[in-house]
Scaffold this motif. Structure first.
Motif, PDB file in Angstrom:
ATOM      1  N   LEU A  10       0.860  -1.182   0.000  1.00 52.64           N
ATOM      2  CA  LEU A  10       0.000   0.000   0.000  1.00 52.64           C
ATOM      3  C   LEU A  10       0.898   1.235   0.000  1.00 52.64           C
ATOM      4  CD1 LEU A  10      -2.885   1.087   0.103  1.00 52.64           C
ATOM      5  CD2 LEU A  10      -2.756   1.037   2.601  1.00 52.64           C
ATOM      6  N   VAL A  11       0.848   1.985  -1.102  1.00 56.04           N
ATOM      7  CA  VAL A  11       1.691   3.166  -1.275  1.00 56.04           C
ATOM      8  C   VAL A  11       0.865   4.399  -0.928  1.00 56.04           C
ATOM      9  CG1 VAL A  11       3.096   4.486  -2.897  1.00 56.04           C
ATOM     10  CG2 VAL A  11       2.984   1.977  -3.081  1.00 56.04           C
ATOM     11  N   GLU A  12       1.375   5.208  -0.007  1.00 57.10           N
ATOM     12  CA  GLU A  12       0.623   6.360   0.482  1.00 57.10           C
ATOM     13  C   GLU A  12       0.450   7.424  -0.617  1.00 57.10           C
ATOM     14  OE1 GLU A  12      -0.850   6.789   3.641  1.00 57.10           O
ATOM     15  OE2 GLU A  12      -0.458   4.635   3.468  1.00 57.10           O
ATOM     16  N   PRO A  13      -0.788   7.876  -0.862  1.00 56.13           N
ATOM     17  CA  PRO A  13      -1.024   8.894  -1.901  1.00 56.13           C
ATOM     18  C   PRO A  13      -0.235  10.181  -1.686  1.00 56.13           C
ATOM     19  CG  PRO A  13      -3.088   7.878  -1.227  1.00 56.13           C
ATOM     20  CD  PRO A  13      -2.044   7.387  -0.276  1.00 56.13           C
ATOM     21  N   ARG A  14      -0.049  10.594  -0.421  1.00 53.39           N
ATOM     22  CA  ARG A  14       0.682  11.853  -0.202  1.00 53.39           C
ATOM     23  C   ARG A  14       2.141  11.711  -0.624  1.00 53.39           C
ATOM     24  NH1 ARG A  14       3.310  12.464   5.022  1.00 53.39           N
ATOM     25  NH2 ARG A  14       3.261  10.500   6.185  1.00 53.39           N
ATOM     26  N   GLY A  15       2.685  10.503  -0.483  1.00 57.72           N
ATOM     27  CA  GLY A  15       4.047  10.270  -0.946  1.00 57.72           C
ATOM     28  C   GLY A  15       4.137  10.323  -2.455  1.00 57.72           C
ATOM     29  N   LEU A  16       3.152   9.730  -3.124  1.00 62.38           N
ATOM     30  CA  LEU A  16       3.121   9.797  -4.583  1.00 62.38           C
ATOM     31  C   LEU A  16       2.961  11.235  -5.065  1.00 62.38           C
ATOM     32  CD1 LEU A  16       0.841   6.722  -5.432  1.00 62.38           C
ATOM     33  CD2 LEU A  16       3.319   6.910  -5.715  1.00 62.38           C
ATOM     34  N   ALA A  17       2.137  11.997  -4.366  1.00 68.00           N
ATOM     35  CA  ALA A  17       1.947  13.404  -4.740  1.00 68.00           C
ATOM     36  C   ALA A  17       3.250  14.182  -4.617  1.00 68.00           C
ATOM     37  CB  ALA A  17       0.863  14.028  -3.863  1.00 68.00           C
ATOM     38  N   HIS A  18       4.016  13.876  -3.572  1.00 66.94           N
ATOM     39  CA  HIS A  18       5.307  14.547  -3.407  1.00 66.94           C
ATOM     40  C   HIS A  18       6.255  14.186  -4.547  1.00 66.94           C
ATOM     41  CE1 HIS A  18       8.909  16.188  -1.576  1.00 66.94           C
ATOM     42  NE2 HIS A  18       9.483  14.996  -1.676  1.00 66.94           N
ATOM     43  N   ILE A  19       6.272  12.909  -4.950  1.00 69.98           N
ATOM     44  CA  ILE A  19       7.145  12.491  -6.051  1.00 69.98           C
ATOM     45  C   ILE A  19       6.814  13.267  -7.322  1.00 69.98           C
ATOM     46  CG2 ILE A  19       7.632  10.546  -7.607  1.00 69.98           C
ATOM     47  CD1 ILE A  19       7.428   8.716  -5.118  1.00 69.98           C
ATOM     48  N   MET A  20       5.532  13.517  -7.569  1.00 74.23           N
ATOM     49  CA  MET A  20       5.137  14.207  -8.793  1.00 74.23           C
ATOM     50  C   MET A  20       5.561  15.672  -8.800  1.00 74.23           C
ATOM     51  SD  MET A  20       4.016  11.822 -10.614  1.00 74.23           S
ATOM     52  CE  MET A  20       3.594  12.862 -12.012  1.00 74.23           C
ATOM     53  N   THR A  21       5.938  16.222  -7.655  1.00 73.02           N
ATOM     54  CA  THR A  21       6.395  17.616  -7.639  1.00 73.02           C
ATOM     55  C   THR A  21       7.777  17.773  -8.262  1.00 73.02           C
ATOM     56  OG1 THR A  21       7.395  17.452  -5.415  1.00 73.02           O
ATOM     57  CG2 THR A  21       5.057  18.081  -5.551  1.00 73.02           C
ATOM     58  N   TYR A  22       8.523  16.652  -8.387  1.00 72.94           N
ATOM     59  CA  TYR A  22       9.867  16.765  -8.965  1.00 72.94           C
ATOM     60  C   TYR A  22      10.136  15.793 -10.109  1.00 72.94           C
ATOM     61  CZ  TYR A  22      11.013  12.698  -6.010  1.00 72.94           C
ATOM     62  OH  TYR A  22      11.033  11.464  -5.410  1.00 72.94           O
ATOM     63  N   LEU A  23       9.287  14.781 -10.290  1.00 75.44           N
ATOM     64  CA  LEU A  23       9.545  13.740 -11.284  1.00 75.44           C
ATOM     65  C   LEU A  23       9.656  14.333 -12.686  1.00 75.44           C
ATOM     66  CD1 LEU A  23       9.794  10.730 -12.004  1.00 75.44           C
ATOM     67  CD2 LEU A  23       7.297  10.646 -12.129  1.00 75.44           C
ATOM     68  N   GLY A  24      10.786  14.070 -13.335  1.00 76.50           N
ATOM     69  CA  GLY A  24      11.010  14.518 -14.702  1.00 76.50           C
ATOM     70  C   GLY A  24      11.374  15.972 -14.852  1.00 76.50           C
ATOM     71  N   ILE A  25      11.526  16.676 -13.751  1.00 76.18           N
ATOM     72  CA  ILE A  25      11.828  18.108 -13.786  1.00 76.18           C
ATOM     73  C   ILE A  25      13.297  18.318 -13.405  1.00 76.18           C
ATOM     74  CG2 ILE A  25      11.264  20.360 -12.813  1.00 76.18           C
ATOM     75  CD1 ILE A  25       8.469  19.193 -12.162  1.00 76.18           C
ATOM     76  N   PRO A  26      14.106  18.944 -14.265  1.00 78.77           N
ATOM     77  CA  PRO A  26      15.513  19.157 -13.923  1.00 78.77           C
ATOM     78  C   PRO A  26      15.646  19.984 -12.651  1.00 78.77           C
ATOM     79  CG  PRO A  26      15.126  19.589 -16.253  1.00 78.77           C
ATOM     80  CD  PRO A  26      13.778  19.430 -15.617  1.00 78.77           C
ATOM     81  N   PRO A  27      16.612  19.646 -11.795  1.00 79.82           N
ATOM     82  CA  PRO A  27      16.799  20.415 -10.561  1.00 79.82           C
ATOM     83  C   PRO A  27      17.368  21.786 -10.867  1.00 79.82           C
ATOM     84  CG  PRO A  27      18.593  18.850 -10.837  1.00 79.82           C
ATOM     85  CD  PRO A  27      17.619  18.569 -11.945  1.00 79.82           C
ATOM     86  N   ASP A  28      17.200  22.714  -9.933  1.00 74.49           N
ATOM     87  CA  ASP A  28      17.728  24.064 -10.153  1.00 74.49           C
ATOM     88  C   ASP A  28      18.999  24.308  -9.340  1.00 74.49           C
ATOM     89  OD1 ASP A  28      16.634  24.191  -7.638  1.00 74.49           O
ATOM     90  OD2 ASP A  28      15.555  26.077  -7.971  1.00 74.49           O
ATOM     91  N   TYR A  29      19.739  23.243  -9.051  1.00 75.26           N
ATOM     92  CA  TYR A  29      20.998  23.368  -8.315  1.00 75.26           C
ATOM     93  C   TYR A  29      22.140  23.631  -9.288  1.00 75.26           C
ATOM     94  CZ  TYR A  29      18.128  20.831  -4.904  1.00 75.26           C
ATOM     95  OH  TYR A  29      17.119  20.427  -4.069  1.00 75.26           O
ATOM     96  N   SER A  30      23.040  24.513  -8.906  1.00 80.03           N
ATOM     97  CA  SER A  30      24.156  24.841  -9.790  1.00 80.03           C
ATOM     98  C   SER A  30      25.231  23.765  -9.785  1.00 80.03           C
ATOM     99  CB  SER A  30      24.764  26.193  -9.388  1.00 80.03           C
ATOM    100  OG  SER A  30      25.227  26.150  -8.041  1.00 80.03           O
ATOM    101  N   ASP A  31      25.459  23.139  -8.633  1.00 78.81           N
ATOM    102  CA  ASP A  31      26.465  22.088  -8.531  1.00 78.81           C
ATOM    103  C   ASP A  31      26.160  21.241  -7.293  1.00 78.81           C
ATOM    104  OD1 ASP A  31      27.369  23.590  -6.298  1.00 78.81           O
ATOM    105  OD2 ASP A  31      28.907  24.599  -7.490  1.00 78.81           O
ATOM    106  N   TYR A  32      27.010  20.264  -7.016  1.00 73.49           N
ATOM    107  CA  TYR A  32      26.750  19.354  -5.907  1.00 73.49           C
ATOM    108  C   TYR A  32      26.811  20.063  -4.552  1.00 73.49           C
ATOM    109  CZ  TYR A  32      27.258  15.637  -9.360  1.00 73.49           C
ATOM    110  OH  TYR A  32      27.093  14.818 -10.451  1.00 73.49           O
TER     111      TYR A  32
END
Length: 282
Positions: free
Chosen positions: A124-146
């Protein structure tokens, strides 16, 4: 890192080191084999640690048909790797989506498995966790470096991962993203987002408890981050009720997912490997 051809011709990357019980490591949705570096460090002296980059991740080919990013196809890729290595059976250490793949394989190919360790995932996968994943999935990060990523992750993740050092966050960032001329970039196919959206278009989560019940008879371990938003305490408790013999480790100061370098996580994997080594069928 080595590559082999899956049965549809996609070239998939893997690593194979150590001797002993074969332990196939399958990473999370956007992750890759580098997440299991701590497992190599801890267990290569007593297990054959095999790490796979699932198609579209890390050093593996992207698939031109993003609908092939699904659990059935990814399970076939795992079996293809075992066949390529000439291994009739292996244990699986599955983090998040990798654990879902492991449960799918138990339902259809149990004869290929010697045991399973689920890292912060259940039926059973929690919907709120899935919703959080969709906030970043497939979207390039905006970090300049490590270093930038480590600094900002330390600040933003302190509620779910208190006490994690900046150096640990830098290692996390290095495993997930690659440095480009324009900052950090994804190490996976961004079309994964389209795959997840298409495959969950009905908003109805499938009942995965039959897949968990298919693990009956296999040595089993569960690792859970105490702050996980994917695997709830209630689901973990039901898993333990159904499998009272299951090795269980709840990792303090971790969310989704534990890094697998935590002492309790290492201990759970060690106990599982010991049980597998004592099973006559393996």
């Amino acid at each position: 890192m080595i590559r082999f051809a899956a049965d549809d011709g996609r070239m998939l990357a893997y690593d194979d080191c150590g001797k002993g019980t074969a332990l196939l490591c399958l990473a999370g949705l956007t992750r890759n084999m580098d997440d299991f570096e701590p497992v190599v460090d801890a267990f290569a002296d007593r297990a054959r640690v095999i790490r796979l980059d699932t198609r579209g991740r890390g050093g593996s080919d992207h698939d031109p048909d993003f609908m092939n990013y699904n659990l059935i196809r990814e399970g076939r890729d795992a079996l293809n790797l075992l066949d390529h290595l000439g291994l009739p059976k292996a244990a699986i250490l599955g983090t998040s989506r990798g654990g879902l793949i492991a449960m799918m394989l138990a339902a259809g190919h149990k004869d290929r498995l010697t045991g399973i360790c689920l890292n912060d995932i259940g039926p059973l996968v929690e919907p709120r966790g899935l919703a959080h994943i969709m906030t970043y999935l497939g979207i390039p990060p905006d970090y300049s470096d490590y270093d930038d990523a480590a600094r900002r992750l330390e600040a933003s993740m302190s509620d779910r991962f208190p006490g994690v050092t900046r150096n640990q966050w830098r290692s996390y960032a290095r495993r997930l993203w690659r440095q480009s001329d324009h900052g950090l970039a994804l190490r996976y196919d961004p079309a994964l987002r389209h795959a997840v959206m298409e495959q969950s278009a009905t908003d109805a989560l499938p009942d995965l408890w039959p897949l968990f019940d298919a693990l009956q008879g296999l040595p089993l371990a569960l690792i859970r981050g105490v702050h996980s938003d994917i695997l709830s305490p209630e689901t973990a408790a039901e898993m333990r009720r159904r499998r009272p013999d299951m090795i269980y480790a709840e990792i303090p100061d971790r969310g989704h997912t534990p890094f697998l370098d935590e002492p309790d996580a290492v201990a759970a994997i060690a106990i599982l490997l010991e049980r597998i080594s004592k099973c006559p069928s393996t």
